[in-house]
Motif scaffolding. Structure first.
Motif, PDB file in Angstrom:
ATOM      1  N   LEU A   9       4.282  -9.566   8.592  1.00 57.68           N
ATOM      2  CA  LEU A   9       5.565  -9.119   8.065  1.00 57.68           C
ATOM      3  C   LEU A   9       5.485  -8.898   6.558  1.00 57.68           C
ATOM      4  CD1 LEU A   9       8.476  -8.511   8.895  1.00 57.68           C
ATOM      5  CD2 LEU A   9       9.017 -10.887   8.460  1.00 57.68           C
ATOM      6  N   LEU A  10       4.852  -9.817   5.845  1.00 56.05           N
ATOM      7  CA  LEU A  10       4.720  -9.667   4.394  1.00 56.05           C
ATOM      8  C   LEU A  10       3.825  -8.494   4.019  1.00 56.05           C
ATOM      9  CD1 LEU A  10       4.505 -13.348   3.125  1.00 56.05           C
ATOM     10  CD2 LEU A  10       6.331 -11.696   2.758  1.00 56.05           C
ATOM     11  N   ARG A  11       2.758  -8.292   4.780  1.00 54.10           N
ATOM     12  CA  ARG A  11       1.848  -7.170   4.493  1.00 54.10           C
ATOM     13  C   ARG A  11       2.512  -5.819   4.729  1.00 54.10           C
ATOM     14  NH1 ARG A  11      -3.737  -9.528   7.083  1.00 54.10           N
ATOM     15  NH2 ARG A  11      -4.124 -11.033   5.428  1.00 54.10           N
ATOM     16  N   CYS A  12       3.587  -5.812   5.479  1.00 53.51           N
ATOM     17  CA  CYS A  12       4.342  -4.571   5.690  1.00 53.51           C
ATOM     18  C   CYS A  12       5.514  -4.461   4.721  1.00 53.51           C
ATOM     19  CB  CYS A  12       4.863  -4.509   7.124  1.00 53.51           C
ATOM     20  SG  CYS A  12       3.579  -4.462   8.358  1.00 53.51           S
ATOM     21  N   ALA A  13       6.206  -5.554   4.479  1.00 55.75           N
ATOM     22  CA  ALA A  13       7.424  -5.524   3.671  1.00 55.75           C
ATOM     23  C   ALA A  13       7.143  -5.335   2.186  1.00 55.75           C
ATOM     24  CB  ALA A  13       8.230  -6.797   3.894  1.00 55.75           C
ATOM     25  N   VAL A  14       6.084  -5.919   1.673  1.00 54.19           N
ATOM     26  CA  VAL A  14       5.809  -5.826   0.233  1.00 54.19           C
ATOM     27  C   VAL A  14       5.497  -4.393  -0.192  1.00 54.19           C
ATOM     28  CG1 VAL A  14       4.241  -6.596  -1.590  1.00 54.19           C
ATOM     29  CG2 VAL A  14       5.207  -8.259  -0.003  1.00 54.19           C
ATOM     30  N   THR A  16       6.370  -1.711   1.313  1.00 58.23           N
ATOM     31  CA  THR A  16       7.585  -0.936   1.557  1.00 58.23           C
ATOM     32  C   THR A  16       8.607  -1.177   0.452  1.00 58.23           C
ATOM     33  OG1 THR A  16       7.166  -1.094   3.927  1.00 58.23           O
ATOM     34  CG2 THR A  16       9.367  -0.433   3.265  1.00 58.23           C
ATOM     35  N   ALA A  17       8.738  -2.417   0.009  1.00 55.85           N
ATOM     36  CA  ALA A  17       9.649  -2.710  -1.100  1.00 55.85           C
ATOM     37  C   ALA A  17       9.174  -2.029  -2.382  1.00 55.85           C
ATOM     38  CB  ALA A  17       9.756  -4.218  -1.301  1.00 55.85           C
ATOM     39  N   ALA A  18       7.870  -1.996  -2.601  1.00 55.15           N
ATOM     40  CA  ALA A  18       7.339  -1.299  -3.777  1.00 55.15           C
ATOM     41  C   ALA A  18       7.633   0.198  -3.695  1.00 55.15           C
ATOM     42  CB  ALA A  18       5.840  -1.544  -3.895  1.00 55.15           C
ATOM     43  N   ALA A  19       7.462   0.766  -2.507  1.00 59.64           N
ATOM     44  CA  ALA A  19       7.788   2.185  -2.326  1.00 59.64           C
ATOM     45  C   ALA A  19       9.284   2.421  -2.504  1.00 59.64           C
ATOM     46  CB  ALA A  19       7.345   2.654  -0.939  1.00 59.64           C
ATOM     47  N   GLY A  20      10.103   1.468  -2.083  1.00 60.82           N
ATOM     48  CA  GLY A  20      11.541   1.574  -2.292  1.00 60.82           C
ATOM     49  C   GLY A  20      11.899   1.531  -3.767  1.00 60.82           C
ATOM     50  N   ALA A  21      11.186   0.708  -4.539  1.00 60.92           N
ATOM     51  CA  ALA A  21      11.425   0.663  -5.978  1.00 60.92           C
ATOM     52  C   ALA A  21      11.037   1.983  -6.637  1.00 60.92           C
ATOM     53  CB  ALA A  21      10.645  -0.489  -6.602  1.00 60.92           C
ATOM     54  N   VAL A  22       9.919   2.552  -6.211  1.00 57.66           N
ATOM     55  CA  VAL A  22       9.511   3.867  -6.728  1.00 57.66           C
ATOM     56  C   VAL A  22      10.541   4.925  -6.344  1.00 57.66           C
ATOM     57  CG1 VAL A  22       7.751   5.687  -6.507  1.00 57.66           C
ATOM     58  CG2 VAL A  22       7.062   3.299  -6.793  1.00 57.66           C
ATOM     59  N   ALA A  23      11.032   4.861  -5.114  1.00 60.79           N
ATOM     60  CA  ALA A  23      12.052   5.815  -4.667  1.00 60.79           C
ATOM     61  C   ALA A  23      13.347   5.646  -5.461  1.00 60.79           C
ATOM     62  CB  ALA A  23      12.325   5.632  -3.173  1.00 60.79           C
ATOM     63  N   SER A 104      14.197   8.473   0.773  1.00 62.16           N
ATOM     64  CA  SER A 104      13.807   7.070   0.730  1.00 62.16           C
ATOM     65  C   SER A 104      13.568   6.535   2.147  1.00 62.16           C
ATOM     66  CB  SER A 104      14.881   6.254   0.033  1.00 62.16           C
ATOM     67  OG  SER A 104      14.554   4.891   0.061  1.00 62.16           O
ATOM     68  N   LEU A 105      14.445   6.896   3.085  1.00 61.43           N
ATOM     69  CA  LEU A 105      14.228   6.498   4.485  1.00 61.43           C
ATOM     70  C   LEU A 105      12.891   7.020   5.000  1.00 61.43           C
ATOM     71  CD1 LEU A 105      17.624   7.015   6.363  1.00 61.43           C
ATOM     72  CD2 LEU A 105      16.424   4.887   6.012  1.00 61.43           C
ATOM     73  N   LEU A 106      12.632   8.279   4.748  1.00 61.71           N
ATOM     74  CA  LEU A 106      11.394   8.887   5.228  1.00 61.71           C
ATOM     75  C   LEU A 106      10.172   8.248   4.574  1.00 61.71           C
ATOM     76  CD1 LEU A 106       9.929  11.108   6.842  1.00 61.71           C
ATOM     77  CD2 LEU A 106      10.223  12.573   4.853  1.00 61.71           C
ATOM     78  N   GLY A 107      10.193   8.150   3.264  1.00 63.97           N
ATOM     79  CA  GLY A 107       9.036   7.621   2.549  1.00 63.97           C
ATOM     80  C   GLY A 107       8.740   6.173   2.871  1.00 63.97           C
ATOM     81  N   THR A 108       9.770   5.351   2.874  1.00 68.12           N
ATOM     82  CA  THR A 108       9.537   3.932   3.145  1.00 68.12           C
ATOM     83  C   THR A 108       9.170   3.680   4.609  1.00 68.12           C
ATOM     84  OG1 THR A 108      11.928   3.585   3.340  1.00 68.12           O
ATOM     85  CG2 THR A 108      10.910   3.042   1.229  1.00 68.12           C
ATOM     86  N   THR A 109       9.667   4.507   5.509  1.00 67.22           N
ATOM     87  CA  THR A 109       9.254   4.390   6.915  1.00 67.22           C
ATOM     88  C   THR A 109       7.767   4.708   7.058  1.00 67.22           C
ATOM     89  OG1 THR A 109      11.460   4.957   7.720  1.00 67.22           O
ATOM     90  CG2 THR A 109       9.644   5.234   9.263  1.00 67.22           C
ATOM     91  N   LEU A 110       7.320   5.759   6.400  1.00 65.21           N
ATOM     92  CA  LEU A 110       5.894   6.106   6.455  1.00 65.21           C
ATOM     93  C   LEU A 110       5.027   5.023   5.821  1.00 65.21           C
ATOM     94  CD1 LEU A 110       6.061   9.929   5.697  1.00 65.21           C
ATOM     95  CD2 LEU A 110       5.663   8.815   7.901  1.00 65.21           C
ATOM     96  N   VAL A 111       5.497   4.453   4.713  1.00 61.42           N
ATOM     97  CA  VAL A 111       4.747   3.365   4.073  1.00 61.42           C
ATOM     98  C   VAL A 111       4.695   2.147   4.993  1.00 61.42           C
ATOM     99  CG1 VAL A 111       4.795   1.707   2.161  1.00 61.42           C
ATOM    100  CG2 VAL A 111       5.128   4.129   1.710  1.00 61.42           C
ATOM    101  N   TRP A 112       5.821   1.823   5.642  1.00 64.13           N
ATOM    102  CA  TRP A 112       5.832   0.673   6.561  1.00 64.13           C
ATOM    103  C   TRP A 112       4.830   0.887   7.696  1.00 64.13           C
ATOM    104  CZ3 TRP A 112       8.614  -3.968   6.717  1.00 64.13           C
ATOM    105  CH2 TRP A 112       8.426  -4.714   7.882  1.00 64.13           C
ATOM    106  N   ILE A 113       4.838   2.067   8.287  1.00 60.52           N
ATOM    107  CA  ILE A 113       3.946   2.342   9.417  1.00 60.52           C
ATOM    108  C   ILE A 113       2.483   2.267   8.978  1.00 60.52           C
ATOM    109  CG2 ILE A 113       3.210   4.131  11.047  1.00 60.52           C
ATOM    110  CD1 ILE A 113       6.188   4.946  11.203  1.00 60.52           C
ATOM    111  N   ALA A 114       2.170   2.830   7.813  1.00 59.16           N
ATOM    112  CA  ALA A 114       0.801   2.765   7.309  1.00 59.16           C
ATOM    113  C   ALA A 114       0.399   1.323   6.992  1.00 59.16           C
ATOM    114  CB  ALA A 114       0.660   3.639   6.066  1.00 59.16           C
ATOM    115  N   ALA A 115       1.293   0.568   6.387  1.00 61.44           N
ATOM    116  CA  ALA A 115       0.997  -0.830   6.072  1.00 61.44           C
ATOM    117  C   ALA A 115       0.840  -1.658   7.343  1.00 61.44           C
ATOM    118  CB  ALA A 115       2.097  -1.410   5.194  1.00 61.44           C
TER     119      ALA A 115
END
Length: 145
Positions: A9-14, A16-23, A104-115
């Motif tokens: 969970l942490l390896r996915c959420a961190v 994604t949160a960073a990508a959310g901050a960039v967004a 932001s939804l699109l980008g963070t979803t893609l980051v979550w899936i990749a993570a």
């Protein structure tokens, strides 16, 4: 929840949160304060939806392993549909910038899936439960003189 589930969970959420901050920063630069709110709201929604989904999927894997694949497919389909519903619900809102929200939804979803894919590849999860050694058996008998 086991420690490897929390690590997953942490390896996915961190990231994604960073990508959310960039967004949020990009939304602020491109659309002002409403862009920041929209991008941050989108990132929070993705982290909540995907985090709950991952938690449910880990529970199903441990409780009902024979349902794991079907539940995974149903869960991801449901998550994507719920995200599409959110896009439709907030389409004409004036609370935040909808383009920043959508990207932001699109980008963070893609980051979550990749993570999540990377975390699963790096995880050392046993796919066979080892039997506890009791001191009897071929390995223990072969070591006796």
């Amino acid at each position: 929840m086991q420690s490897n589930d929390v690590r997953m969970l942490l390896r996915c959420a961190v990231p994604t949160a960073a990508a959310g901050a960039v967004a949020a920063v990009a939304g602020g630069v491109l659309a002002g304060g409403k862009g920041v709110i929209g991008a941050a709201f989108g990132a929070v929604i993705v982290i909540l939806f995907m985090g709950i989904g991952l938690t449910v999927l880990q529970w199903v894997a441990k409780s009902y392993p024979y349902l794991f694949q079907a539940m995974g497919l149903m869960l991801y389909t449901t998550q994507i549909l719920l995200l599409a519903v959110l896009l439709a619900v907030f389409k004409n809102t004036t609370l935040f910038d909808t383009k920043a929200f959508a990207f932001s939804l699109l980008g963070t979803t893609l980051v979550w899936i990749a993570a999540q894919a990377r975390a699963h590849m790096k995880a050392k999860i046993l796919y066979v439960e080892p039997e506890p050694s009791t001191g009897s058996g071929p390995a223990a008998q072969g070591s006796k003189p």
